[in-house]
Design a protein around this motif. Structure first.
Motif, mmCIF file in Angstrom:
data_model
loop_
_atom_site.group_PDB
_atom_site.id
_atom_site.type_symbol
_atom_site.label_atom_id
_atom_site.label_comp_id
_atom_site.label_asym_id
_atom_site.label_seq_id
_atom_site.Cartn_x
_atom_site.Cartn_y
_atom_site.Cartn_z
ATOM 1 N N MET A 1 0.887 -1.238 0.030
ATOM 2 C CA MET A 1 -0.329 0.124 0.262
ATOM 3 C C MET A 1 0.523 1.227 -0.029
ATOM 4 N N PHE A 2 1.942 1.213 0.692
ATOM 5 C CA PHE A 2 2.508 2.378 0.874
ATOM 6 C C PHE A 2 4.002 3.015 -0.613
ATOM 7 N N GLU A 3 3.767 1.599 -0.590
ATOM 8 C CA GLU A 3 4.711 1.889 -2.167
ATOM 9 C C GLU A 3 4.206 2.779 -3.087
ATOM 10 N N LEU A 4 2.280 2.283 -3.019
ATOM 11 C CA LEU A 4 1.496 3.115 -3.968
ATOM 12 C C LEU A 4 1.407 4.701 -3.700
ATOM 13 N N LEU A 5 1.499 5.134 -2.427
ATOM 14 C CA LEU A 5 1.792 6.485 -2.023
ATOM 15 C C LEU A 5 3.328 7.262 -2.420
ATOM 16 N N SER A 156 -3.270 -10.233 2.835
ATOM 17 C CA SER A 156 -4.406 -11.244 1.690
ATOM 18 C C SER A 156 -3.941 -12.571 1.739
ATOM 19 N N ALA A 157 -4.333 -13.895 1.520
ATOM 20 C CA ALA A 157 -4.728 -14.965 1.437
ATOM 21 C C ALA A 157 -4.382 -14.581 -0.037
ATOM 22 N N THR A 158 -4.121 -13.983 -0.884
ATOM 23 C CA THR A 158 -3.664 -14.565 -2.012
ATOM 24 C C THR A 158 -2.988 -13.744 -2.598
ATOM 25 N N GLY A 159 -2.151 -12.463 -1.958
ATOM 26 C CA GLY A 159 -1.338 -12.270 -2.363
ATOM 27 C C GLY A 159 -1.556 -10.345 -1.554
ATOM 28 N N GLY A 160 -0.845 -9.983 -1.546
ATOM 29 C CA GLY A 160 -1.280 -8.148 -2.059
ATOM 30 C C GLY A 160 -1.433 -7.819 -0.615
ATOM 31 N N ASN A 161 -2.569 -7.306 0.077
ATOM 32 C CA ASN A 161 -3.198 -6.874 1.097
ATOM 33 C C ASN A 161 -4.456 -6.749 0.866
ATOM 34 N N GLY A 195 -6.227 2.452 -2.843
ATOM 35 C CA GLY A 195 -6.610 1.934 -3.889
ATOM 36 C C GLY A 195 -7.769 1.138 -3.650
ATOM 37 N N VAL A 196 -8.452 1.409 -3.077
ATOM 38 C CA VAL A 196 -9.697 0.436 -2.487
ATOM 39 C C VAL A 196 -11.023 0.903 -3.665
ATOM 40 N N ASP A 197 -11.643 0.438 -3.815
ATOM 41 C CA ASP A 197 -12.632 0.529 -4.976
ATOM 42 C C ASP A 197 -14.158 0.672 -4.053
#
Length: 324
Positions: A1-5, A156-161, A195-197
């Motif tokens: 998340m912080f990489e995006l910011l 997240s269980a699927t990778g990422g956050n 990054g949340v829709d």
């Protein structure tokens, strides 16, 4: 998340004011930010005291701007601007006295465009951070209140956050229907930055009429007003939490609903529910909680917990600047 910011800030670096320039946690975070070169700190305090404090604990703050309110060369201009903003509620003498304090002085640096944003509260109370912001920065056009949200993050269980947004957990005690609509819209816009829709759930002990009571009516009415005012933002209510997040429950309680079972932006009926809710997610759900992020102001001003550590200061600095 912080990489995006951080990527966003590297493209458009910001300047952030820290009101407690001699605090060790602030200095550690400032040193780290300076090494990253994407966010420039302004530290409020007497320059020698700030440098001595940094040297004593071994942090390099070369490149930071240090400003002592008592020696500020544009103080007369700042006082005049503050008198104008207060519109007869404070005299010139009262404004000059207030600006001796870092919370008011730092807020005026943002108000005058000398800094982009402010982070305070390492030693100040929330009220002492929010009050100058309300008086000097004021709310955005169309907004009537300042509210807040927490951004909740866990792997997240699927990778990422997995990233969720929760509001208002810190500012408004008993928001009205219209205030809940404003809180929901601001929380959704904040969620987008991370990054949340957003899919917004107005939470209750009832799901679409299953329960009765004034609190149920408030959340149902707020949800209806939200849909009318912001048809572009998917929202639903009133929803119980399980119906909001569990697809199998939503299938039974509100079938074929585009938000139920998949909500990621949660609006609580009052501060009691909000504060309890985010802390349950934090302590039992293993989410990291970032906030409270203040919403609805003309410029980003954020408040730290007085029990914060340097990592939290660093993280909230990035979040605050990303809102600019």
């Amino acid at each position: 998340m912080f990489e995006l910011l951080i990527k966003k800030l590297r493209q458009d670096p910001k300047t952030i004011v820290f009101t407690e320039g001699t605090d060790g946690r602030i200095l550690e975070a400032a040193s780290r930010l300076l090494a990253g070169t994407f966010l420039k700190p302004i530290l409020i305090g007497k320059p020698q005291e700030v440098r001595d404090a940094a040297e004593e604990i071994g942090y390099n703050i070369n490149g930071a701007t240090i400003i002592d309110p008592e020696e500020y060369e544009k103080m007369d201009e700042m006082v005049a601007r503050m008198v104008e903003l207060r519109k007869g509620k404070m005299t010139e003498e009262q404004c000059r006295d207030a600006l001796k304090h870092a919370n008011y002085f730092g807020t005026m640096l943002v108000q005058m465009g000398i800094a982009d944003c402010l982070l305070g509260g390492a030693t100040y109370s929330t009220a002492d951070t929010v009050r100058p912001a309300l008086q000097l920065i004021k709310t955005k056009p169309g907004n009537k209140i300042v509210s807040s949200c927490f951004i909740m993050v866990r792997p997240s269980a699927t990778g990422g956050n997995e990233v969720l947004a929760m509001g208002d957990c810190a500012i408004n005690l008993h928001p009205s229907e219209d205030e809940l609509v404003e809180i929901a819209a601001e929380t959704a816009e904040c969620a987008k930055i991370f990054g949340v829709d957003p899919r917004i759930a107005f939470l209750s002990y009832s799901t679409l009429g299953s329960g009765k009571g004034e609190d149920v009516d408030k959340m149902r009415n707020a949800a209806a007003k939200m849909k009318a005012a912001h048809p572009d933002l998917p929202s639903e209510g009133e929803l119980q939490f399980d119906a909001a997040v569990a697809p199998n429950v939503a299938k039974v309680k509100c079938p074929n609903n585009p938000v139920a079972g998949h909500a990621n932006t949660f609006i609580f009926p009052d501060i009691n529910a909000g504060n309890i809710g985010y802390k349950i997610a934090q302590r039992l759900g293993n989410f990291d909680a970032y906030g409270p992020i203040l919403l609805g102001l003309n410029a980003p001003i954020n408040d730290l917990s007085r029990g914060c550590n340097a990592l939290e200061v660093y993280s909230m600095s990035i979040i605050t600047a990303a809102l600019s």
